[in-house]
Write a protein that holds these residues in place. Sequence first.
Motif, PDB file in Angstrom:
ATOM      1  N   ILE A  85       0.857  -1.199   0.000  1.00 30.62           N
ATOM      2  CA  ILE A  85       0.000   0.000   0.000  1.00 30.62           C
ATOM      3  C   ILE A  85       0.887   1.240   0.000  1.00 30.62           C
ATOM      4  N   THR A  86       0.564   2.143  -0.919  1.00 31.72           N
ATOM      5  CA  THR A  86       1.351   3.375  -1.008  1.00 31.72           C
ATOM      6  C   THR A  86       0.448   4.517  -1.456  1.00 31.72           C
ATOM      7  N   THR A  87       1.056   5.658  -1.734  1.00 29.15           N
ATOM      8  CA  THR A  87       0.282   6.829  -2.149  1.00 29.15           C
ATOM      9  C   THR A  87       0.264   6.960  -3.677  1.00 29.15           C
ATOM     10  N   PRO A  88      -0.819   7.479  -4.251  1.00 34.01           N
ATOM     11  CA  PRO A  88      -0.811   7.727  -5.695  1.00 34.01           C
ATOM     12  C   PRO A  88      -0.182   9.072  -6.039  1.00 34.01           C
ATOM     13  N   ALA A 108      -3.557   3.966  -1.566  1.00 32.21           N
ATOM     14  CA  ALA A 108      -4.469   4.510  -0.561  1.00 32.21           C
ATOM     15  C   ALA A 108      -4.797   5.937  -0.993  1.00 32.21           C
ATOM     16  N   ASP A 109      -5.986   6.392  -0.665  1.00 31.15           N
ATOM     17  CA  ASP A 109      -6.316   7.791  -0.959  1.00 31.15           C
ATOM     18  C   ASP A 109      -5.523   8.689   0.000  1.00 31.15           C
ATOM     19  N   VAL A 110      -5.560   9.993  -0.265  1.00 28.62           N
ATOM     20  CA  VAL A 110      -4.822  10.916   0.601  1.00 28.62           C
ATOM     21  C   VAL A 110      -5.764  11.959   1.197  1.00 28.62           C
ATOM     22  N   ASP A 111      -5.280  12.585   2.236  1.00 29.36           N
ATOM     23  CA  ASP A 111      -5.986  13.724   2.800  1.00 29.36           C
ATOM     24  C   ASP A 111      -5.838  14.889   1.804  1.00 29.36           C
ATOM     25  N   VAL A 117      -1.057  10.145   2.902  1.00 29.56           N
ATOM     26  CA  VAL A 117      -1.923   9.022   3.271  1.00 29.56           C
ATOM     27  C   VAL A 117      -2.206   9.096   4.775  1.00 29.56           C
ATOM     28  N   THR A 118      -3.307   8.480   5.189  1.00 28.19           N
ATOM     29  CA  THR A 118      -3.670   8.461   6.606  1.00 28.19           C
ATOM     30  C   THR A 118      -4.006   7.022   7.009  1.00 28.19           C
ATOM     31  N   ALA A 119      -4.105   6.799   8.316  1.00 25.55           N
ATOM     32  CA  ALA A 119      -4.460   5.444   8.779  1.00 25.55           C
ATOM     33  C   ALA A 119      -5.808   5.022   8.208  1.00 25.55           C
ATOM     34  N   GLU A 120      -6.750   5.969   8.104  1.00 27.02           N
ATOM     35  CA  GLU A 120      -8.086   5.613   7.592  1.00 27.02           C
ATOM     36  C   GLU A 120      -8.015   5.201   6.123  1.00 27.02           C
ATOM     37  N   ARG A 123      -6.287   1.838   5.902  1.00 27.50           N
ATOM     38  CA  ARG A 123      -7.139   0.746   6.419  1.00 27.50           C
ATOM     39  C   ARG A 123      -8.095   0.244   5.337  1.00 27.50           C
ATOM     40  N   ALA A 124      -8.627   1.175   4.559  1.00 25.08           N
ATOM     41  CA  ALA A 124      -9.603   0.809   3.530  1.00 25.08           C
ATOM     42  C   ALA A 124      -8.994  -0.085   2.447  1.00 25.08           C
ATOM     43  N   ARG A 125      -7.659  -0.167   2.383  1.00 20.73           N
ATOM     44  CA  ARG A 125      -7.022  -0.932   1.297  1.00 20.73           C
ATOM     45  C   ARG A 125      -6.341  -2.215   1.799  1.00 20.73           C
ATOM     46  N   ILE A 126      -6.397  -2.485   3.091  1.00 22.88           N
ATOM     47  CA  ILE A 126      -5.705  -3.679   3.594  1.00 22.88           C
ATOM     48  C   ILE A 126      -6.478  -4.946   3.206  1.00 22.88           C
ATOM     49  N   THR A 127      -5.761  -5.933   2.681  1.00 23.51           N
ATOM     50  CA  THR A 127      -6.356  -7.234   2.362  1.00 23.51           C
ATOM     51  C   THR A 127      -5.437  -8.313   2.928  1.00 23.51           C
TER      52      THR A 127
END
Length: 408
Positions: A85-88, A108-111, A117-120, A123-127
């Motif tokens: 998981i990383t940032t776009p 992961a999306d960003v703020d 990126v944030t913990a939230e 979290r949405a991308r963890i599999t």
Amino acid sequence: MTEKIELPVDGDSTGRDLGTEELALLREAIESGHLTSTRGTFVPRLEEELAKVFGVDRAIACASGSAAVHTAVAAVDPAPGDEIITTPITDMGAITAILLQGAIPIFADVDPQSLNVTAETIRARITKHTKAIIATHLFGNPCDMDPIMALAKEHGIPVIEDAAQAPLATYKGRLIGSIGDIGCFSFQQSKHFTSGEGGIVLSNNEDYARRMFLFVNKAWGYGDAKPDHYFLAPNYRMTELQGAVLVPQLAKLPGVVERRHKTATLLSELIADLSHVEAPPVTPESKHVYWRYPLRVKMEGEGLDRLAGYIRERGVLCAPRYIQKPAFECQVIRDRVTFADSKWPWEGGHMAGRDPIVYDPKTFPGAYDGLAHVLVIPWNEFYTEEHVRAIAGVVREAEQDLLQSGAV
Ligand SMILES: Cc1ncc(COP(=O)(O)O)c(C=O)c1O
């Protein structure tokens, strides 16, 4: 029109502190006749001194920031198709590093304010396939690390910090790059300390450090009783010439960071009253080290372009929308251009029984919002108070021009 501002730039000697100290050590390196780091002195010295500054057990120098991220990914040893998981919103070198090791980047999306990126969003991308998380401290502003580390711990996943833009940034008193399991830095031309190209990885984890040492050295077991090439690995070694330049650069780093921090903070104060332009947020209890100064502009499209054009014409080479588009829209990822037409590692036998990987733009509202509103201003340790007051004046005028134009 305001006079054009002449600013120091990081592409030449106006904005780079490279001088007698670097030349003296370079001369020493050249006169020694020994330019590889395998039995050199400058690269080991850099590794030792940098590890001390960051309070970590091991630092391993390498060829670039991209090589540093690749080395960190190799340390966690993903199987083909494992997810990282990383940032776009980052340099492509930090993403190809994942693909080159056979793992799949999951964004992961960003703020939208900080573009971090944030913990939230992570979290949405963890599999069940997640092998590691990369936290990129964009522009020099730390990610909110405590919740990210707690999330990683909850799932037993290592965290790689990409601190290429954030040397000596701090989060709750701790140095960025020393909080996660591995930290990565870049010494590319535009960075806070430079040898043109170069990178380094840090870790307190002995197993990761050993694997990273081997990875940058073709996995040859230097110093072992029965050395061999233990696994697939490139030659990512830094040369002694780079090490000789970086030893004095490291000594200058605290001053560079302080000056950047001071002048950027002044700009934030000077533009605090503007209605359509906002200073970059700083993560609470953190120190931002301003690789760049990202303005948040409360308008997009033509308004943003007009503002950028006005500022650029007056000598401040700003970049609206930073990298222009999230990484998954770039051809290499969009069309999966990797090894001939295999689309590996997104496709292949290892993906049997798994859903295809889809990067759905609808799941990145923060990244699109953040990019649409950001105007990145170059920053430099040689900016004076006078430069900063001139930049603030131009930003103020640009906003007035925009308001008068009726574009808002
Ligand atoms: C966040 C980030 N990661 C990685 C890299 C790659 O570093 P390099 O250009 O040294 O390969 C960069 C370079 O700009 C970067 O900004």
